[in-house]
Design a protein around this motif. Structure first.
Motif, PDB file in Angstrom:
ATOM      1  N   VAL A  41      -1.756  -5.237  13.690  1.00 34.09           N
ATOM      2  CA  VAL A  41      -1.344  -4.620  12.595  1.00 34.09           C
ATOM      3  C   VAL A  41       0.207  -4.604  12.601  1.00 34.09           C
ATOM      4  O   VAL A  41       0.725  -4.219  13.630  1.00 34.09           O
ATOM      5  CB  VAL A  41      -1.977  -3.260  12.664  1.00 34.09           C
ATOM      6  N   MET A  42       0.791  -5.036  11.402  1.00 34.01           N
ATOM      7  CA  MET A  42       1.995  -4.810  11.198  1.00 34.01           C
ATOM      8  C   MET A  42       2.405  -4.014   9.884  1.00 34.01           C
ATOM      9  O   MET A  42       1.971  -4.305   9.026  1.00 34.01           O
ATOM     10  CB  MET A  42       2.777  -6.085  11.053  1.00 34.01           C
ATOM     11  N   ILE A  43       3.154  -2.900   9.924  1.00 32.82           N
ATOM     12  CA  ILE A  43       3.586  -2.167   8.877  1.00 32.82           C
ATOM     13  C   ILE A  43       5.077  -1.966   8.750  1.00 32.82           C
ATOM     14  O   ILE A  43       5.853  -1.891   9.859  1.00 32.82           O
ATOM     15  CB  ILE A  43       3.232  -0.607   9.129  1.00 32.82           C
ATOM     16  N   THR A  44       5.484  -2.481   7.617  1.00 26.28           N
ATOM     17  CA  THR A  44       6.940  -2.626   7.339  1.00 26.28           C
ATOM     18  C   THR A  44       7.482  -1.284   6.159  1.00 26.28           C
ATOM     19  O   THR A  44       6.441  -1.430   5.264  1.00 26.28           O
ATOM     20  CB  THR A  44       7.394  -3.939   7.038  1.00 26.28           C
ATOM     21  N   HIS A  45       8.627  -1.088   6.285  1.00 28.35           N
ATOM     22  CA  HIS A  45       9.203  -0.340   5.376  1.00 28.35           C
ATOM     23  C   HIS A  45      10.638  -0.416   5.245  1.00 28.35           C
ATOM     24  O   HIS A  45      11.308  -0.023   6.329  1.00 28.35           O
ATOM     25  CB  HIS A  45       8.664   1.274   5.724  1.00 28.35           C
ATOM     26  N   GLU A  46      11.359  -0.968   4.241  1.00 23.34           N
ATOM     27  CA  GLU A  46      12.666  -1.187   4.269  1.00 23.34           C
ATOM     28  C   GLU A  46      13.142  -2.244   5.247  1.00 23.34           C
ATOM     29  O   GLU A  46      12.412  -3.310   5.449  1.00 23.34           O
ATOM     30  CB  GLU A  46      13.598  -0.228   3.927  1.00 23.34           C
ATOM     31  N   ASP A  47      13.810  -2.054   6.207  1.00 26.01           N
ATOM     32  CA  ASP A  47      14.247  -2.891   7.271  1.00 26.01           C
ATOM     33  C   ASP A  47      13.482  -2.477   8.784  1.00 26.01           C
ATOM     34  O   ASP A  47      13.977  -2.877   9.647  1.00 26.01           O
ATOM     35  CB  ASP A  47      15.667  -2.892   7.538  1.00 26.01           C
ATOM     36  N   LYS A  48      12.447  -1.445   8.684  1.00 25.01           N
ATOM     37  CA  LYS A  48      11.617  -1.010   9.948  1.00 25.01           C
ATOM     38  C   LYS A  48      10.547  -1.635   9.810  1.00 25.01           C
ATOM     39  O   LYS A  48       9.884  -2.125   8.943  1.00 25.01           O
ATOM     40  CB  LYS A  48      11.515   0.290   9.611  1.00 25.01           C
ATOM     41  N   VAL A  61       0.922  -1.157   0.130  1.00 22.68           N
ATOM     42  CA  VAL A  61       0.025  -0.044   0.019  1.00 22.68           C
ATOM     43  C   VAL A  61       0.808   1.172   0.043  1.00 22.68           C
ATOM     44  O   VAL A  61       1.925   1.182   0.710  1.00 22.68           O
ATOM     45  CB  VAL A  61      -0.904  -0.076   1.233  1.00 22.68           C
ATOM     46  N   THR A  62       0.477   2.258  -0.865  1.00 16.93           N
ATOM     47  CA  THR A  62       1.432   3.586  -0.914  1.00 16.93           C
ATOM     48  C   THR A  62       0.634   4.404  -0.023  1.00 16.93           C
ATOM     49  O   THR A  62      -0.599   4.630  -0.297  1.00 16.93           O
ATOM     50  CB  THR A  62       1.332   3.774  -2.253  1.00 16.93           C
ATOM     51  N   SER A  63       1.458   5.169   0.693  1.00 20.45           N
ATOM     52  CA  SER A  63       0.635   6.310   1.638  1.00 20.45           C
ATOM     53  C   SER A  63       0.697   7.541   0.827  1.00 20.45           C
ATOM     54  O   SER A  63       0.791   7.639  -0.141  1.00 20.45           O
ATOM     55  CB  SER A  63       1.600   6.298   2.951  1.00 20.45           C
ATOM     56  N   HIS A  64      -0.283   8.277   1.623  1.00 25.96           N
ATOM     57  CA  HIS A  64      -0.522   9.438   0.909  1.00 25.96           C
ATOM     58  C   HIS A  64       0.616  10.357   1.208  1.00 25.96           C
ATOM     59  O   HIS A  64       1.651  10.134   1.899  1.00 25.96           O
ATOM     60  CB  HIS A  64      -1.657  10.272   1.588  1.00 25.96           C
ATOM     61  N   ALA A  65       0.875  11.649   0.601  1.00 26.47           N
ATOM     62  CA  ALA A  65       2.022  12.361   0.642  1.00 26.47           C
ATOM     63  C   ALA A  65       2.296  12.683   1.967  1.00 26.47           C
ATOM     64  O   ALA A  65       3.639  12.997   2.658  1.00 26.47           O
ATOM     65  CB  ALA A  65       1.915  13.608  -0.039  1.00 26.47           C
ATOM     66  N   ASN A  66       1.532  12.697   3.003  1.00 27.72           N
ATOM     67  CA  ASN A  66       1.677  13.070   4.446  1.00 27.72           C
ATOM     68  C   ASN A  66       1.851  11.933   5.576  1.00 27.72           C
ATOM     69  O   ASN A  66       1.857  12.014   6.542  1.00 27.72           O
ATOM     70  CB  ASN A  66       0.278  13.718   4.939  1.00 27.72           C
ATOM     71  N   GLY A  67       1.931  10.825   4.815  1.00 21.19           N
ATOM     72  CA  GLY A  67       2.348   9.518   5.366  1.00 21.19           C
ATOM     73  C   GLY A  67       1.429   8.751   5.984  1.00 21.19           C
ATOM     74  O   GLY A  67       1.529   7.640   6.442  1.00 21.19           O
ATOM     75  N   PHE A  68       0.031   9.242   5.717  1.00 20.23           N
ATOM     76  CA  PHE A  68      -1.148   8.317   6.371  1.00 20.23           C
ATOM     77  C   PHE A  68      -1.701   7.508   5.159  1.00 20.23           C
ATOM     78  O   PHE A  68      -1.482   7.474   3.971  1.00 20.23           O
ATOM     79  CB  PHE A  68      -2.326   9.241   6.602  1.00 20.23           C
ATOM     80  N   ILE A  69      -2.288   6.412   5.400  1.00 16.40           N
ATOM     81  CA  ILE A  69      -3.280   5.526   4.919  1.00 16.40           C
ATOM     82  C   ILE A  69      -4.511   5.572   5.206  1.00 16.40           C
ATOM     83  O   ILE A  69      -4.878   5.720   6.407  1.00 16.40           O
ATOM     84  CB  ILE A  69      -2.458   4.078   4.647  1.00 16.40           C
ATOM     85  N   ASP A  70      -5.309   5.280   4.239  1.00 19.20           N
ATOM     86  CA  ASP A  70      -6.879   4.715   4.518  1.00 19.20           C
ATOM     87  C   ASP A  70      -7.207   3.475   4.459  1.00 19.20           C
ATOM     88  O   ASP A  70      -6.637   2.644   3.459  1.00 19.20           O
ATOM     89  CB  ASP A  70      -7.815   5.499   3.546  1.00 19.20           C
ATOM     90  N   LEU A  71      -7.580   2.840   5.722  1.00 21.81           N
ATOM     91  CA  LEU A  71      -7.799   1.585   5.453  1.00 21.81           C
ATOM     92  C   LEU A  71      -9.192   1.304   6.496  1.00 21.81           C
ATOM     93  O   LEU A  71      -9.213   1.672   7.728  1.00 21.81           O
ATOM     94  CB  LEU A  71      -6.739   0.707   6.346  1.00 21.81           C
ATOM     95  N   TRP A  72     -10.164   0.860   5.649  1.00 25.42           N
ATOM     96  CA  TRP A  72     -11.641   0.586   6.375  1.00 25.42           C
ATOM     97  C   TRP A  72     -11.550  -0.779   6.885  1.00 25.42           C
ATOM     98  O   TRP A  72     -11.241  -1.619   6.095  1.00 25.42           O
ATOM     99  CB  TRP A  72     -12.653   0.963   5.412  1.00 25.42           C
ATOM    100  N   LEU A  73     -11.891  -1.140   7.982  1.00 17.64           N
ATOM    101  CA  LEU A  73     -12.099  -2.331   8.687  1.00 17.64           C
ATOM    102  C   LEU A  73     -13.271  -2.784   9.046  1.00 17.64           C
ATOM    103  O   LEU A  73     -13.971  -1.915   9.353  1.00 17.64           O
ATOM    104  CB  LEU A  73     -10.972  -2.319   9.767  1.00 17.64           C
ATOM    105  N   PRO A  74     -13.679  -4.128   8.841  1.00 19.15           N
ATOM    106  CA  PRO A  74     -15.135  -4.430   9.526  1.00 19.15           C
ATOM    107  C   PRO A  74     -15.329  -4.168  10.869  1.00 19.15           C
ATOM    108  O   PRO A  74     -14.275  -4.155  11.861  1.00 19.15           O
ATOM    109  CB  PRO A  74     -15.026  -6.000   9.394  1.00 19.15           C
TER     110      PRO A  74
END
Length: 56
Positions: free
Chosen positions: A27-34, A7-20
């Motif tokens: 929740v786990m978010i990864t970016h490169e080695d982080k 998923v690509t974030s918005h320019a401000n770093g946020f993502i939109d994710l609607w959950l049931p």
């Protein structure tokens, strides 16, 4: 599993994710080695905007 995809974030770093509703999530978010992990839920009265997860 709700989402296992790139998923690509918005320019401000946020993502939109609607959950049931009425569920608990790990929740786990990864970016490169982080990696950042957190738990959240979608029950009545829970926050609808989560802004506490950040890479350190």
């Amino acid at each position: 599993m709700v989402l296992d995809d790139v998923v690509t974030s918005h320019a401000n770093g946020f993502i939109d994710l609607w959950l049931p509703r009425d569920r608990k999530y790990n929740v786990m978010i990864t970016h490169e080695d982080k990696v950042v992990e957190s738990q959240l839920s979608t029950f009545e009265g829970d926050n609808t905007c989560i802004t506490t997860m950040q890479f350190l």
